[in-house]
Design a protein around this motif. Structure first.
Motif, PDB file in Angstrom:
ATOM      1  N   VAL A 465      49.554 -21.150  97.282  1.00 37.79           N
ATOM      2  CA  VAL A 465      50.574 -20.387  96.570  1.00 37.79           C
ATOM      3  C   VAL A 465      50.151 -18.930  96.506  1.00 37.79           C
ATOM      4  CG1 VAL A 465      51.985 -20.262  94.486  1.00 37.79           C
ATOM      5  CG2 VAL A 465      50.866 -22.404  95.069  1.00 37.79           C
ATOM      6  N   GLN A 466      51.090 -18.053  96.844  1.00 34.27           N
ATOM      7  CA  GLN A 466      50.863 -16.620  96.651  1.00 34.27           C
ATOM      8  C   GLN A 466      51.947 -16.088  95.728  1.00 34.27           C
ATOM      9  OE1 GLN A 466      50.823 -14.777 100.553  1.00 34.27           O
ATOM     10  NE2 GLN A 466      48.606 -15.063 100.663  1.00 34.27           N
ATOM     11  N   VAL A 467      51.568 -15.101  94.906  1.00 31.78           N
ATOM     12  CA  VAL A 467      52.576 -14.376  94.127  1.00 31.78           C
ATOM     13  C   VAL A 467      52.457 -12.911  94.511  1.00 31.78           C
ATOM     14  CG1 VAL A 467      53.368 -13.716  91.829  1.00 31.78           C
ATOM     15  CG2 VAL A 467      52.547 -16.045  92.246  1.00 31.78           C
ATOM     16  N   ASN A 468      53.550 -12.363  94.955  1.00 32.90           N
ATOM     17  CA  ASN A 468      53.593 -10.972  95.425  1.00 32.90           C
ATOM     18  C   ASN A 468      52.463 -10.684  96.418  1.00 32.90           C
ATOM     19  OD1 ASN A 468      55.782 -10.634  93.749  1.00 32.90           O
ATOM     20  ND2 ASN A 468      54.542  -9.890  92.037  1.00 32.90           N
ATOM     21  N   THR A 471      47.006 -14.523  96.664  1.00 31.96           N
ATOM     22  CA  THR A 471      46.788 -15.957  96.427  1.00 31.96           C
ATOM     23  C   THR A 471      46.506 -16.199  94.948  1.00 31.96           C
ATOM     24  OG1 THR A 471      45.930 -16.197  98.644  1.00 31.96           O
ATOM     25  CG2 THR A 471      45.362 -17.943  97.079  1.00 31.96           C
ATOM     26  N   VAL A 472      47.159 -17.203  94.403  1.00 27.84           N
ATOM     27  CA  VAL A 472      46.904 -17.563  93.004  1.00 27.84           C
ATOM     28  C   VAL A 472      46.486 -19.031  92.941  1.00 27.84           C
ATOM     29  CG1 VAL A 472      48.526 -15.883  92.029  1.00 27.84           C
ATOM     30  CG2 VAL A 472      49.316 -18.194  92.562  1.00 27.84           C
ATOM     31  N   LYS A 473      45.763 -19.361  91.901  1.00 29.16           N
ATOM     32  CA  LYS A 473      45.364 -20.759  91.667  1.00 29.16           C
ATOM     33  C   LYS A 473      46.217 -21.307  90.533  1.00 29.16           C
ATOM     34  CE  LYS A 473      41.109 -22.687  93.047  1.00 29.16           C
ATOM     35  NZ  LYS A 473      40.718 -22.129  94.246  1.00 29.16           N
ATOM     36  N   PRO A 474      47.178 -22.152  90.857  1.00 28.79           N
ATOM     37  CA  PRO A 474      48.002 -22.687  89.775  1.00 28.79           C
ATOM     38  C   PRO A 474      47.179 -23.626  88.889  1.00 28.79           C
ATOM     39  CG  PRO A 474      48.964 -23.134  91.936  1.00 28.79           C
ATOM     40  CD  PRO A 474      47.569 -22.690  92.158  1.00 28.79           C
ATOM     41  N   GLN A 475      47.668 -23.786  87.679  1.00 24.20           N
ATOM     42  CA  GLN A 475      47.042 -24.696  86.714  1.00 24.20           C
ATOM     43  C   GLN A 475      47.625 -26.093  86.956  1.00 24.20           C
ATOM     44  OE1 GLN A 475      45.889 -22.383  83.896  1.00 24.20           O
ATOM     45  NE2 GLN A 475      44.239 -23.895  83.881  1.00 24.20           N
ATOM     46  N   HIS A 476      46.789 -27.068  87.267  1.00 28.13           N
ATOM     47  CA  HIS A 476      47.320 -28.417  87.477  1.00 28.13           C
ATOM     48  C   HIS A 476      47.389 -29.146  86.151  1.00 28.13           C
ATOM     49  CE1 HIS A 476      47.761 -28.326  91.816  1.00 28.13           C
ATOM     50  NE2 HIS A 476      46.768 -27.461  91.769  1.00 28.13           N
ATOM     51  N   GLY A 477      48.578 -29.317  85.648  1.00 24.92           N
ATOM     52  CA  GLY A 477      48.762 -29.862  84.306  1.00 24.92           C
ATOM     53  C   GLY A 477      48.768 -31.378  84.301  1.00 24.92           C
ATOM     54  N   ASP A 479      51.118 -33.099  83.366  1.00 25.47           N
ATOM     55  CA  ASP A 479      52.435 -33.560  83.800  1.00 25.47           C
ATOM     56  C   ASP A 479      52.539 -33.667  85.319  1.00 25.47           C
ATOM     57  OD1 ASP A 479      52.515 -30.897  84.536  1.00 25.47           O
ATOM     58  OD2 ASP A 479      54.054 -30.323  83.080  1.00 25.47           O
ATOM     59  N   GLY A 480      51.460 -33.248  86.033  1.00 23.51           N
ATOM     60  CA  GLY A 480      51.460 -33.389  87.479  1.00 23.51           C
ATOM     61  C   GLY A 480      51.982 -32.178  88.231  1.00 23.51           C
ATOM     62  N   TYR A 481      52.398 -31.159  87.531  1.00 19.73           N
ATOM     63  CA  TYR A 481      52.905 -29.950  88.204  1.00 19.73           C
ATOM     64  C   TYR A 481      51.806 -28.906  88.341  1.00 19.73           C
ATOM     65  CZ  TYR A 481      57.626 -31.760  87.559  1.00 19.73           C
ATOM     66  OH  TYR A 481      58.746 -32.530  87.613  1.00 19.73           O
ATOM     67  N   ALA A 482      51.987 -28.012  89.321  1.00 19.20           N
ATOM     68  CA  ALA A 482      51.122 -26.848  89.470  1.00 19.20           C
ATOM     69  C   ALA A 482      51.845 -25.681  88.803  1.00 19.20           C
ATOM     70  CB  ALA A 482      50.882 -26.568  90.949  1.00 19.20           C
ATOM     71  N   ALA A 483      51.286 -25.201  87.693  1.00 19.40           N
ATOM     72  CA  ALA A 483      51.982 -24.185  86.893  1.00 19.40           C
ATOM     73  C   ALA A 483      51.385 -22.803  87.149  1.00 19.40           C
ATOM     74  CB  ALA A 483      51.885 -24.544  85.420  1.00 19.40           C
ATOM     75  N   ILE A 484      52.264 -21.841  87.321  1.00 16.20           N
ATOM     76  CA  ILE A 484      51.820 -20.442  87.393  1.00 16.20           C
ATOM     77  C   ILE A 484      52.363 -19.756  86.145  1.00 16.20           C
ATOM     78  CG2 ILE A 484      51.727 -18.361  88.804  1.00 16.20           C
ATOM     79  CD1 ILE A 484      52.940 -20.141  91.079  1.00 16.20           C
ATOM     80  N   SER A 485      51.467 -19.460  85.206  1.00 15.96           N
ATOM     81  CA  SER A 485      51.871 -18.796  83.967  1.00 15.96           C
ATOM     82  C   SER A 485      51.493 -17.324  84.067  1.00 15.96           C
ATOM     83  CB  SER A 485      51.151 -19.417  82.770  1.00 15.96           C
ATOM     84  OG  SER A 485      51.607 -20.730  82.588  1.00 15.96           O
TER      85      SER A 485
END
Ligand SMILES: [Zn+2]
Length: 776
Positions: A465-468, A471-477, A479-485
């Motif tokens: 995952v990249q934002v703008n 590369t970012v490391k999403p938070q694996h919650g 709930d099973g989702y990869a969250a980008i806060s």
């Protein structure tokens, strides 16, 4: 006169405000499903949604939907279900597109249906004397679902009194009190059909606040444990197996479970959720096909009893399974349910919908031909399929307490509101699952801290995952989702890469000796349309091995013939000829192009998910390399020369012919001394030969333009009648030794088809036809 342009562009619907509930749920949703006008999909999924509206729901004949109500008792006992199912699907589709033509039709059908209600509230298709005997509570269920959905999204509450009168009649008729009827006895499948009215009765309770509707729901839950009841909750809590619930009928049971989840949302009884989660785990672990189909012959069966043919994958089951996962996703917010939604939507659901949206399949099996039909007659599934497709925009993208959630990846726009009311628009550009890049632009009304949750599919071994551009490391919650806060700002751009890779599934249980090939979320199939000649070559395809190395799976753009959307792919795979075919010798390597199951058989061709390994058995059957035919195509089209006694063909059509036959024609004449006929399957309405006048005859041709000659009969075939199959079982073999060796170019078995319990049709079935040259 007004002349319309050939293409009418429909403006997106305005923001629909749904009719509010009088009683709020006790269990708040973890994910907020969307009104379909918020989510407009334009990729592959979007194309399937669009044709569902424009080629199916808008075009369905309103008079046909209402016919059984205007002229009771209707064409068949469950004819009443179609109109409510249409109202449900068409309302969701209208909310998605805002199509004024569909809205006009909706208003008309809802009003006309209400006019058919009798003075006491009855809105079924049965005559008075036959009330509450089979499928009329069931029809009330669908009328309630359809009209409640219509009221909820259109805001037109004119049908409300009719809905209340239906519900009041049910409350008055069924119950524990003296003089009331037992609802378990009011319909099929151990009462699971009538009691599935639970779902709309809960919805109507919340909409109206009428306590007696909730009391009625509690009565249904009690009735399930009556001595003759299906014991749904108690069995799921104890045995934790769906095949032990009621009579294991999948569509009716899942319909009940969807009601149980609505009841749980409304009352918060944790046992209800526990029972449903037990059912879900059991189905996923033991009873689910690769494509997301969940039954064969319409029932849940024993663990891993998943044949590739045998009325596999009833579309009603596919859609109720989809609804079950959607309910669980809403209630729990867990990505594992969205994973199942992706699997069933992209494979089994789209596999049941003809690519142009105009027709649906009833059973959509792992191999054979897709039985697309455009009518409604005799086909519960043909009004179920469109409901599944119309539901997709409600869960494709959602919101939760942390921000927004992406469940399905498709190009398009989602105009969402966070729980605090702030607007966020997501615009997705992608050709997923044809290509792996997914670009999502996030446009919040103002800069704000929230999470964007991405579903990383469980099949995906590598995602980035990249934002703008960073590369970012999403938070694996949990709930099973990869969250980008982060503090999201207008125009922030997410670039998600879900690595699309081939996978090989080595068959076990009924698929031993076979492999299936998947690519990303897609289950692939071999398709005769891509094999360059007639169906004969499909039977000659063996996978070149059971590893990716040997198969060498390579995606390429789909050829024009099967190019169903801009990103459509086919997948080149190494094969060997398991038997001679055309210019191929047995064992010769060649390449085949596999196609997604969703598009397989779309041209009317035969297809196959599970590919055999190795060469066809050389047991001396000279017909194995022939070309098969039969007197009538029927509705199950497998092969009688695939060496598999479990796969069969039938001749079922709406006819009563004096004779059926199953034949194999050879390229070169072969000496034979013995012919073997393997029975296909015995159905309640036929499938065997009626031998009351004569045993089935073996006939042989010695020249292509010659006549069929009688060569003997199947003496051991049991003494059946048209109604009685005399215990005949699928796969039974019957042999006929010829009086003297013959040089056959073609062999067939002919006999009188049987009717079973339906005197209006007769048909027979065949699993294999074999011929041998036995040594003297
Ligand atoms: Zn069905």
């Amino acid at each position: 006169m007004l002349v319309w342009a050939a293409v009418v562009t429909i403006a997106p619907a305005g923001v629909i405000s749904t009719l509010p509930d009088k009683v709020p749920p006790v269990v708040p949703d973890r994910q907020d499903f969307q009104v379909p006008d918020r989510v407009r999909l334009t990729g592959w999924v979007g194309a399937r949604i669009d044709v569902n509206e424009s080629n199916r729901l808008v075009k369905l004949d309103a008079a046909r939907l209402l016919e059984g109500y205007r002229k009771r008792p209707g064409r068949q006992s469950w004819d009443g279900e179609h109109v409510g199912k249409w109202l449900h699907a068409a309302t969701l589709a209208w909310a998605n597109t805002g199509d004024p033509a569909l809205r006009e039709k909706l208003d008309d059908v809802a009003a006309e249906l209400v006019k058919c209600q009798l003075a006491d509230g009855y809105l079924g298709t049965y005559l008075d004397k036959d009330r509450w005997t089979q499928w009329d509570v069931w029809a009330h269920k669908y009328n309630l679902i359809g009209l409640i959905t219509y009221m909820r999204y259109t805001g037109n509450v004119e049908p409300m009194p009719a809905c209340r009168r239906m519900a009041d009649l049910l409350c008055k008729t069924f119950g524990d009190a003296p003089g009331q009827l037992d609802i378990i006895k009011a319909g099929q499948h151990k009462g699971m059909a009538p009691t599935s009215v639970l779902e709309p009765m809960v919805l109507l309770y919340r909409l109206t606040g009428e306590p007696r509707y909730l009391d009625f729901c509690k009565y249904i839950l009690r009735a399930w444990d009556h001595p003759k009841g299906p014991k749904i909750i108690s069995t799921l809590l104890k045995a934790k197996r769906v095949d032990k619930v009621g009579n294991a009928k999948a569509y009716e049971m899942l319909s009940c479970l969807n009601g149980v989840l609505e009841f749980y949302r409304t009352t918060g009884d944790p046992k209800m959720l526990e029972a449903c989660l037990n059912a879900w785990r059991d189905i996923v672990k033991n009873r689910l096909y690769l494509t997301g189909a969940a039954s064969y012959g319409e029932f849940f069966r024993d663990d891993f009893d998943l044949p590739n043919v045998s009325n596999v994958g009833e579309t009603c089951v596919t859609v109720t399974w989809l609804q079950f996962n959607a309910q669980l996703l809403r209630l729990t917010g867990e990505a594992r349910f969205a994973d199942q939604l992706e699997r069933v939507v992209l494979n089994q659901l789209f596999g049941a919908q003809r690519c142009d949206g105009s027709a649906w399949g009833y059973y959509v099996q792992m191999e054979g031909k897709k039985p697309y039909s455009g009518t409604l007659d005799g086909h519960c599934c043909l009004s179920s399929g469109p409901r599944g497709v119309a539901l997709i925009p409600t869960f494709a993208t959602s919101t939760d307490a942390d921000g927004v959630v992406v469940n399905l990846y498709d190009a398009g726009t989602a105009r969402l509101n966070l729980r605090d009311g702030m607007a966020v628009t997501l615009t997705t550009v992608t050709r997923y699952p044809g290509e792996e890049g997914i670009a999502i632009t996030v446009d919040p009304a103002e800069k704000k801290l929230f999470a964007v949750k991405l579903r990383i599919p469980s099949w995906c071994s590598s995602a980035s995952v990249q934002v703008n551009g960073k590369t970012v490391k999403p938070q694996h919650g949990r709930d099973g989702y990869a969250a980008i806060s982060r503090k999201w700002d207008r125009g922030d751009r997410i670039e998600l890469q879900l690595k699309l890779e081939p996978r090989v599934v080595v068959g076990d249980h009924k698929n031993q000796g076979k492999v299936a090939v998947l690519y990303g979320p897609l289950v692939l199939a071999a398709d005769a349309a891509l094999l360059g000649d007639q169906d004969g070559r499909l039977a000659a395809v063996s996978a070149a091995g059971n590893s990716l190395d040997k198969l060498g799976v390579a995606p390429e753009p789909a050829p024009e013939l099967v190019r169903s959307w801009a990103g459509a792919r086919v997948f080149r795979v190494n094969a060997i000829a398991r038997k001679p075919a055309g210019n191929l010798q047995a064992g010769a390597p060649f390449q085949v192009r596999l196609i997604p199951f969703a598009d397989a058989g779309g041209t009317g061709s035969s297809y196959k998910v599970w590919l055999p390994l190795g060469l066809a058995s050389t047991n001396g059957n000279v017909l194995l390399d022939g070309n098969e035919s039969r007197s009538r195509m029927g509705n199950i089209g497998d092969s009688i020369i695939d060496g598999n006694p479990r796969s069969f063909v039938v001749t079922l059509s709406e006819k009563l012919p004096a004779e059926d036959w199953f034949a194999v024609t050879l390229d070169e004449p072969a000496a034979i001394t013995r012919v073997v006929f393997v029975h296909g399957s015995t159905f309640h309405n036929g499938g065997w030969f009626d031998t009351s006048a004569a045993k089935p005859r073996v006939q042989v041709k010695t020249a292509l333009d010659g006549k069929w000659e009688d060569a003997g009969e199947l003496k051991d075939y049991p003494a059946t009648t048209s109604q009685n199959p005399a215990g005949l079982k699928g796969g039974e073999r019957f042999s006929c030794r010829l009086a003297s060796p013959m040089n056959a170019i073609a062999v067939r078995v002919a006999g009188k088809p049987a009717s079973g319990d339906n005197p209006r049709v007769a048909f027979s079935s065949c699993a294999e036809l074999e011929a041998f040259a036995d040594k003297p």
